[in-house]
Design an enzyme around this catalytic site. Sequence first.
Site: not given
Length: 530
Positions: A184, A289, A420, A442-443, A453, A490
Amino acid sequence: MNPRSPIVLTGIAASPGFASGPLSRLDTTTASYAPKSSKAEEIEALVEAISTASAAVAGLIEGSSGESADILEFQLAMLADDTLAEPAFAAIGQGADAASAWTRALDIEIGGYEAASDDYFRARGADMRDIRDRVLRALAGTEAGPGPSGAILFGEDIAPTRFLETDWSSGGGIALSAGSSASHVAMLARSRGVPMVVGLGEALSALSGEALLDAKSGTLTAFAAADEIASHHRAATDFAAERAGAAAYLSKPARTADGTRVLTYVNVADPSDVDAIDIATCDGVGLMRSEFLFSRGLPDEETQYTAYARVLEWAQGKPVTIRTVDAGGDKPIPGFTVAEGNPFLGLRGIRLSLARAEIFRMQIRALLRAAVHGSLKVMFPMIAVASEYARAKEMFAEEAVALSARGAAHRMPPLGIMVEVPSVALAPEAFADAAFFSIGSNDLTQYVMAAARDNASVASLNDTSHPAVLRLIGEVAAFGAARGIPVSLCGEAGGDPALIPHLLRAGLRELSASPAQLAAAKATIAGVRL
Ligand code: PEP
Ligand code: MG
């Protein structure tokens, strides 16, 4: 001139920017509490401390909005939730003092959140630590002051409220030995433009004095030489100019220098994320998400329907791509996930949804019903084989029939897949019937490079610009173009100025970025000649 040779620590840039100034240690001292003489007094002390903490958080809410307000409201709701303090009151009943009872109760909660490898849950862990420490300080009668302005705050991690209390108007930054770029605080830092580097390692704790924080390349330099200081200041000036220039691109549709239109979408998590985004600045949502909705337990159909409909209505007819829940054995959603030793390769994403059909069907119904509120597209995470897509599609059809029988308004959205998992990127022909592809860089990067990651020690290997990853992205884009399947991307790369030119040259014309990266992404696109 510095008498010592420079020390350069390398971590992960979590919020881009530059800072120079004195290092200021984040307070790690635990407040000391003087136990009371009776159980009744201990209970009274804890009740009072919780109410003091609540009042302080409520005070911070005034004057905050968007993400900051969300975080604080979550903390306030947790403080108001009797079930959180119940085990502490029970322990006081057994003879514990208020401080140790509260610490133990909260540490159990925190452990649950922090064991998760999912970003959202870990971020909640930091919130819970923040709540724990705030109540402990109230019990001890000590309050942590805000960080000094203009300093580089450093330590293991930083509490979200500590960030919010700090005056960033005269610069400063954050350097953490641990931390996560998905926390956060990292989200807040990006949206406020506060430079932040995480994962700098244990050596950070030994530093003191003046330092240079380069949160573009992810380094912290102590005992810098005069030429390093001068080049840091030049880089900081260039960065500020770049950022100011980028803002001008936000309101215009993205085009390359030679006029090719590039669709630019935003990634969102909590439905309230869209409140801070002007729909005119983007072409829609490239990734919602949906697991954010699951972070406090399983949401029912109505909660999901309301959340999805809210984002669709905000988008005013522009496409909104919602991803079905990407939970896994590593994400502790009570009643949904299972414990696993190797969660990134386990029962995650679509695998888990298909294994827990009743939960998946509830999400499907919510999505089908929400679809009437705008231009919805739905995609499935972690698809590896064609039968997973076929089964998910069948379940959408079955639930649509059930909704018709109930007379409930609904619409079938286009159903696409995340690309991914390397099996899909290498053999996309098995998915020629998908309505669209969205590359999860990312994946895809972590699976192609075999570099997690979320592991700072292999961060240099987790590199989307590696030819192996870019070649796969290019092949997927070419396959989509040949078969008429829209292909977007994305992952974080979609908003990364260093990667965008590669992605466009690989053939992509649709990118989705986090809202904080959108201006820089559009400005970068404008500078690319294809
Ligand atoms: C990705 O993997 O690139 C992606 C967008 O999904 P997530 O980061 O949520 O796994
Ligand atoms: Mg992913």
